[in-house]
Design a protein around this motif. Structure first.
Motif, PDB file in Angstrom:
ATOM      1  N   UNK A 182     -63.488 -27.901  53.356  1.00 16.36           N
ATOM      2  CA  UNK A 182     -62.463 -28.547  54.203  1.00 16.36           C
ATOM      3  C   UNK A 182     -62.957 -29.906  54.704  1.00 16.36           C
ATOM      4  N   UNK A 183     -64.251 -29.953  55.049  1.00 18.26           N
ATOM      5  CA  UNK A 183     -64.821 -31.215  55.557  1.00 18.26           C
ATOM      6  C   UNK A 183     -65.015 -32.202  54.414  1.00 18.26           C
ATOM      7  N   UNK A 184     -65.511 -31.707  53.264  1.00 16.34           N
ATOM      8  CA  UNK A 184     -65.757 -32.609  52.135  1.00 16.34           C
ATOM      9  C   UNK A 184     -64.436 -33.229  51.645  1.00 16.34           C
ATOM     10  N   UNK A 185     -63.359 -32.471  51.756  1.00 13.88           N
ATOM     11  CA  UNK A 185     -62.050 -32.998  51.337  1.00 13.88           C
ATOM     12  C   UNK A 185     -61.601 -34.106  52.299  1.00 13.88           C
TER      13      UNK A 185
ATOM     14  N   UNK B 160     -56.747 -32.671  60.794  1.00 14.96           N
ATOM     15  CA  UNK B 160     -57.734 -31.760  60.239  1.00 14.96           C
ATOM     16  C   UNK B 160     -57.299 -31.311  58.841  1.00 14.96           C
ATOM     17  N   UNK B 161     -58.286 -31.116  57.955  1.00 16.62           N
ATOM     18  CA  UNK B 161     -58.057 -30.528  56.623  1.00 16.62           C
ATOM     19  C   UNK B 161     -58.415 -29.059  56.703  1.00 16.62           C
ATOM     20  N   UNK B 162     -57.542 -28.188  56.226  1.00 12.04           N
ATOM     21  CA  UNK B 162     -57.782 -26.746  56.377  1.00 12.04           C
ATOM     22  C   UNK B 162     -56.938 -25.965  55.358  1.00 12.04           C
ATOM     23  N   UNK B 163     -57.333 -24.715  55.083  1.00 15.21           N
ATOM     24  CA  UNK B 163     -56.602 -23.889  54.114  1.00 15.21           C
ATOM     25  C   UNK B 163     -55.256 -23.432  54.652  1.00 15.21           C
ATOM     26  N   UNK B 164     -54.194 -23.896  54.012  1.00 15.81           N
ATOM     27  CA  UNK B 164     -52.824 -23.535  54.400  1.00 15.81           C
ATOM     28  C   UNK B 164     -51.993 -23.376  53.123  1.00 15.81           C
TER      29      UNK B 164
ATOM     30  N   UNK C  26     -66.651 -32.135  61.877  1.00 15.55           N
ATOM     31  CA  UNK C  26     -66.351 -33.467  61.348  1.00 15.55           C
ATOM     32  C   UNK C  26     -66.810 -34.547  62.340  1.00 15.55           C
ATOM     33  N   UNK C  27     -66.613 -34.267  63.638  1.00 16.38           N
ATOM     34  CA  UNK C  27     -66.994 -35.249  64.665  1.00 16.38           C
ATOM     35  C   UNK C  27     -68.497 -35.508  64.688  1.00 16.38           C
TER      36      UNK C  27
END
Ligand code: NAD
Length: 316
Positions: free
Chosen positions: A126-129, A271-275, A311-312
Motif C-alpha cells: 500500500x505504501x509502495x504504491x 491513503x492507498x489501501x485495499x478496497x 507514510x508520514x
C-alpha cells in the motif's frame, strides 16, 4: 494504451516477478514481455528459460531482458523489485531503503515516456504504491497495487471449503492494509446472494461467526506460515497479478480488491489501501462504496491511520 499489442514490463525478476511472468506465459495474457532487474544476468537467464517454454505454450509472446527505455510503449509496468529486511532492521528503515529502490526505478520509467499503468507488488504494497504515484506524478487511476487481491482469493477459497460451495459463488472481500490490520467486512459477505451472517443464523450452529472469524485469521496469517515453510510466497501473488492484468487488457470492469487511492470514499483521503475497485483498460474506474457497518468502518479507519502514519515517517 496501444491497441495492437499488449506489452508488459516486469521490474524485479525474483520469485514474485517470475511467478507473474510464468503465469502470464501460461495464460497468454500479453504479446510482449520485458524483464528488467538490477541483476541483468538474472533477467537474461529468466528470459532464456521462459523462451524455451514457448514451444509448449499456446502463447506467441516476445520475451526478452530489456532496459528502462523499453518501457516507453508499454501498457503495464509491474514493479516486484525490492530489498529484504536485514537483521535488526526496523520496518521503517526497510521501507526507507525500498523507497530509494523505487526512486531508482520510477524515474527512468517516466523518462522513457511511459504512459500506461503501474501495477505494484513490492511490500509494504500500500505504501509502495503511494510512493509510485507520488514519484510518477501519474493520475491515481493509473497507479495501483495488488492490495488484498490475494487475501481475498484465500478467503473465498476457505469460505468455499467451509460452506462446501464453489469459491466462485462466494462473494466476500478482505479490505484494508495488506498486512496485520486487514479485516473481513462480514456484513458484505455473501454465498450466492445470501448474506453469510444470515446463513450462520439459520444454520442452528452448523456455521458460526466465530468459525468464520477463525478463517479470516488464517487468511491474515497465511503469508507468515508460507514464509516459515518455504521462505517466500510467490505463486499466489503471481496469479493475482495475472488476473489484474487480464482485467486491464480485457477492459473487464472487474471488481478486485486492489490497493487504490481514496478520495473521500469511506471518509478517507489520500491513503492507498485495499478496497474493492472496478478495474478496466484505463486502470481504476471507481472505488466501490460498500455500506459497511459502524464497527467495520472503525476497523477500516484504524487500518488507514496505520498506513498514513507509516507514510508520514518516510523521507521522500
Ligand atoms: P526477490 O528477492 O526474489 O526478488 C527481488 C528482485 O528485485 C531481485 O531479483 C533483485 O535483484 C531485484 N531488485 C532489487 N533492487 C532492484 C533495483 N533497484 N532495480 C531493479 N531490480 C531490483 O523477492 P520476491 O520474493 O520476488 O519479492 C519481491 C517483493 O514482493 C517483496 O517486497 C515481497 O515482500 C513482495 N511480495 C508481495 C506480495 C503481495 O501480496 N503484494 C506477496 C509476496 C511478496
Amino acid at each position: 494504451m496501444t491497441q495492437d499489442k499488449r506489452k508488459v514490463v516486469v521490474i524485479g525478476t525474483g520469485f514474485v516477478g517470475m511467478s507473474y511472468a510464468y503465469a502470464m506465459l501460461n495464460r497468454n495474457v500479453c504479446d510482449e514481455l520485458v524483464l528488467i532487474d538490477i541483476d541483468k544476468k538474472r533477467a537474461i537467464g529468466e528470459a532464456m528459460d521462459l523462451n524455451h517454454g514457448l514451444a509448449f505454450s499456446s502463447a506467441n509472446m516476445r520475451i526478452y531482458a530489456g532496459e528502462y527505455s523499453d518501457c516507453g510503449d508499454a501498457d503495464i509496468v509491474a514493479i516486484c523489485a525490492g530489498v529484504s529486511q536485514k537483521a535488526g532492521e526496523t520496518r521503517t528503515d526497510l521501507l526507507q531503503r525500498n523507497a530509494e529502490v523505487f526512486k531508482s526505478i520510477v524515474t527512468p520509467v517516466i523518462e522513457s515516456g511511459f504512459d500506461g499503468i503501474f501495477l505494484i507488488a513490492t511490500n509494504p504494497v500500500d505504501i509502495m504504491t503511494r510512493i509510485t504515484c507520488k514519484l510518477s506524478g501519474f493520475d491515481s487511476s493509473r497507479v495501483f497495487g495488488t492490495g488484498t487481491t490475494l487475501d481475498t482469493a484465500r478467503l473465498r477459497y476457505l469460505l468455499g471449503d467451509y460452506f462446501s460451495i464453489d469459491p466462485r459463488n462466494v462473494h466476500a472481500y478482505v479490505m484494508g492494509e495488506h498486512g496485520d490490520s486487514e479485516f473481513v467486512p462480514w456484513s458484505q459477505a455473501m454465498v450466492t446472494t445470501k448474506p453469510v451472517l444470515e446463513i450462520c443464523e439459520e444454520s442452528r450452529g452448523k456455521y458460526t461467526r466465530e468459525e468464520m472469524e477463525a478463517l479470516s485469521v488464517e487468511v491474515r496469517e497465511a503469508a507468515y506460515k508460507i514464509i516459515e515453510a518455504k521462505r517466500a510466497t510467490y505463486y499466489g501473488i503471481g496469479m493475482a497479478m495475472t488476473r489484474i492484468t487480464q482485467a486491464v487488457f480485457g477492459n473487464e470492469n472487474s471488481v478486485l480488491t486492489v490497493s487504490a487511492k481514496l478520495n473521500g470514499e469511506y471518509g478517507q483521503k489520500d491513503v492507498y489501501i485495499g478496497v474493492p475497485a472496478v478495474v478496466n483498460r484505463n486502470g481504476i474506474r471507481d472505488v466501490v462504496r460498500l455500506p459497511l457497518s459502524k464497527a467495520e468502518l472503525n476497523k477500516f479507519s484504524d487500518s488507514c491511520d496505520k498506513l498514513q502514519n507509516l507514510y508520514n515517517e518516510l523521507k521522500l
